[in-house]
Design a protein around this motif. Structure first.
Motif, short mmCIF file in Angstrom:
data_model
loop_
_atom_site.label_atom_id
_atom_site.label_comp_id
_atom_site.label_asym_id
_atom_site.label_seq_id
_atom_site.Cartn_x
_atom_site.Cartn_y
_atom_site.Cartn_z
N SER A 1 -100.79 -65.34 64.31
CA SER A 1 -101.54 -66.57 64.65
C SER A 1 -102.83 -66.67 63.84
O SER A 1 -103.52 -67.68 63.86
CB SER A 1 -101.90 -66.55 66.14
OG SER A 1 -102.85 -65.52 66.37
N GLU B 1 -110.56 -60.31 74.39
CA GLU B 1 -109.71 -61.10 75.27
C GLU B 1 -110.48 -62.35 75.73
O GLU B 1 -111.68 -62.27 75.98
CB GLU B 1 -109.35 -60.26 76.50
CG GLU B 1 -108.09 -60.70 77.23
CD GLU B 1 -106.87 -60.71 76.30
OE1 GLU B 1 -106.18 -61.75 76.23
OE2 GLU B 1 -106.68 -59.70 75.58
N GLY B 2 -109.78 -63.50 75.79
CA GLY B 2 -110.39 -64.65 76.46
C GLY B 2 -111.33 -65.48 75.61
O GLY B 2 -111.92 -66.42 76.09
N ILE B 3 -111.50 -65.15 74.31
CA ILE B 3 -112.32 -66.04 73.47
C ILE B 3 -111.37 -67.07 72.86
O ILE B 3 -110.46 -66.71 72.11
CB ILE B 3 -113.05 -65.26 72.36
CG1 ILE B 3 -114.17 -64.41 72.96
CG2 ILE B 3 -113.61 -66.23 71.33
CD1 ILE B 3 -115.10 -63.78 71.94
N LYS B 4 -111.60 -68.33 73.20
CA LYS B 4 -110.71 -69.39 72.70
C LYS B 4 -111.34 -69.97 71.45
O LYS B 4 -112.43 -70.53 71.49
CB LYS B 4 -110.58 -70.50 73.75
CG LYS B 4 -109.15 -71.09 73.81
CD LYS B 4 -109.04 -72.21 74.78
CE LYS B 4 -109.51 -73.55 74.16
NZ LYS B 4 -109.02 -73.74 72.77
N PRO C 1 -111.24 -72.61 68.28
CA PRO C 1 -110.66 -73.92 68.02
C PRO C 1 -109.77 -73.93 66.78
O PRO C 1 -110.08 -73.29 65.79
CB PRO C 1 -111.89 -74.81 67.80
CG PRO C 1 -112.98 -73.90 67.39
CD PRO C 1 -112.69 -72.56 68.01
#
Lengths: 115, 89
Positions: B67, B42-45, B47
Motif C-alpha cells: 500500500s 497503528e491507527g495513523i490515517k 490521506p
C-alpha cells in the motif's frame, strides 16, 4: 507570489520564530505580499502583555507591533489555538485577524513556509 | 491547484498533524526522514496514496507493504516538478 509564513512554536523558547519573522520582514522589504499565521503554541506570540526583560529578551509583541508598518499584510491567529490557550481578541495585539487554520486558508497563498 | 506536501517530522511532532490537516483531496503527501516512522504506528490515517522515500525507510528499518509507494530521489524530483506548489513541513 503571495507568501504565508506559519509560526507554530512558542516565543522565547527557541529562535526559529524570530527567524521566521526576519524572513517575513525581508520579504516585505522587497514588496512581496507576505502574511503571518500563528497556530498551536505560536499563538502566544500575539499576547499583548509580554515582559521578557527578566529573561534578557526583547518582546516579540513589540517586533510584531511594527509588522504592518513594515509591509506585512496580515497577522492571523488560529481560533483553535486561541481557545486552547484561553486567549480572546482582547488579549491580543491590535490588528490581529482571527481565522481558522485549514486547506481553504492555505489555498490563498502560493508559498507556505512553516518555521 | 495540486500541492505536494513533503513531511519530515515524526508523528509526535506538532507539525505532523498540522501537515495532515493541510493535505487536500487533489494533493500528494511524501514522507521523508523521520516521517516514515508513521508507517509503523497503528491507527495513523494518512490521506491518499502513501509515498515514502526508500532510503529513509531502509535507514530506519521500516518495512512497508504494497500500500506504500517507496520511491527514490528521482521520483521525489519528478513529484516536485509535477506539483503546482510544494510545501515542506
Amino acid at each position: 507570489m503571495s507568501v504565508l509564513i506559519i509560526i507554530d512554536q512558542a516565543p522565547y523558547g527557541n529562535w526559529s520564530g524570530r527567524e521566521a519573522l526576519d524572513m517575513a520582514l525581508s520579504l516585505a522589504a522587497f514588496d512581496q505580499p507576505v502574511s503571518l499565521l500563528f497556530v498551536g503554541a505560536g499563538i502566544n506570540w500575539l499576547r499583548k502583555q509580554q515582559n521578557p526583560a527578566p529573561i534578557q529578551q526583547k518582546g516579540v509583541n513589540r517586533n510584531l507591533a511594527g509588522a504592518t508598518v513594515f509591509g506585512i499584510e496580515e497577522l492571523l491567529a488560529d481560533q483553535d489555538a486561541l481557545q486552547r490557550y484561553g486567549l480572546g481578541a482582547e488579549d491580543l495585539l491590535d490588528g490581529v485577524a482571527i481565522t481558522h487554520y485549514d486547506q481553504d486558508l492555505l489555498a490563498n497563498y502560493l508559498h507556505v513556509v512553516c518555521q | 491547484m495540486m500541492t505536494l506536501h513533503i513531511l519530515n517530522k515524526s508523528p509526535e511532532h506538532p507539525r505532523f498533524r498540522l501537515c495532515l490537516e493541510a493535505v487536500g483531496d487533489a494533493d500528494q503527501l511524501l514522507l521523508i526522514e523521520n516521517a516514515v516512522l508513521a508507517l509503523s504506528v497503528e491507527g495513523i490515517k494518512l490521506p491518499g496514496r502513501i509515498m515514502a522515500l526508500a532510503s529513509d525507510l531502509d535507514a530506519r528499518g521500516v518495512s512497508v507493504d504494497g500500500s506504500v509507494d517507496a520511491i527514490h530521489y528521482d521520483g521525489m524530483v519528478a513529484l516536485a516538478a509535477a506539483a503546482d506548489r510544494v510545501i515542506s513541513w
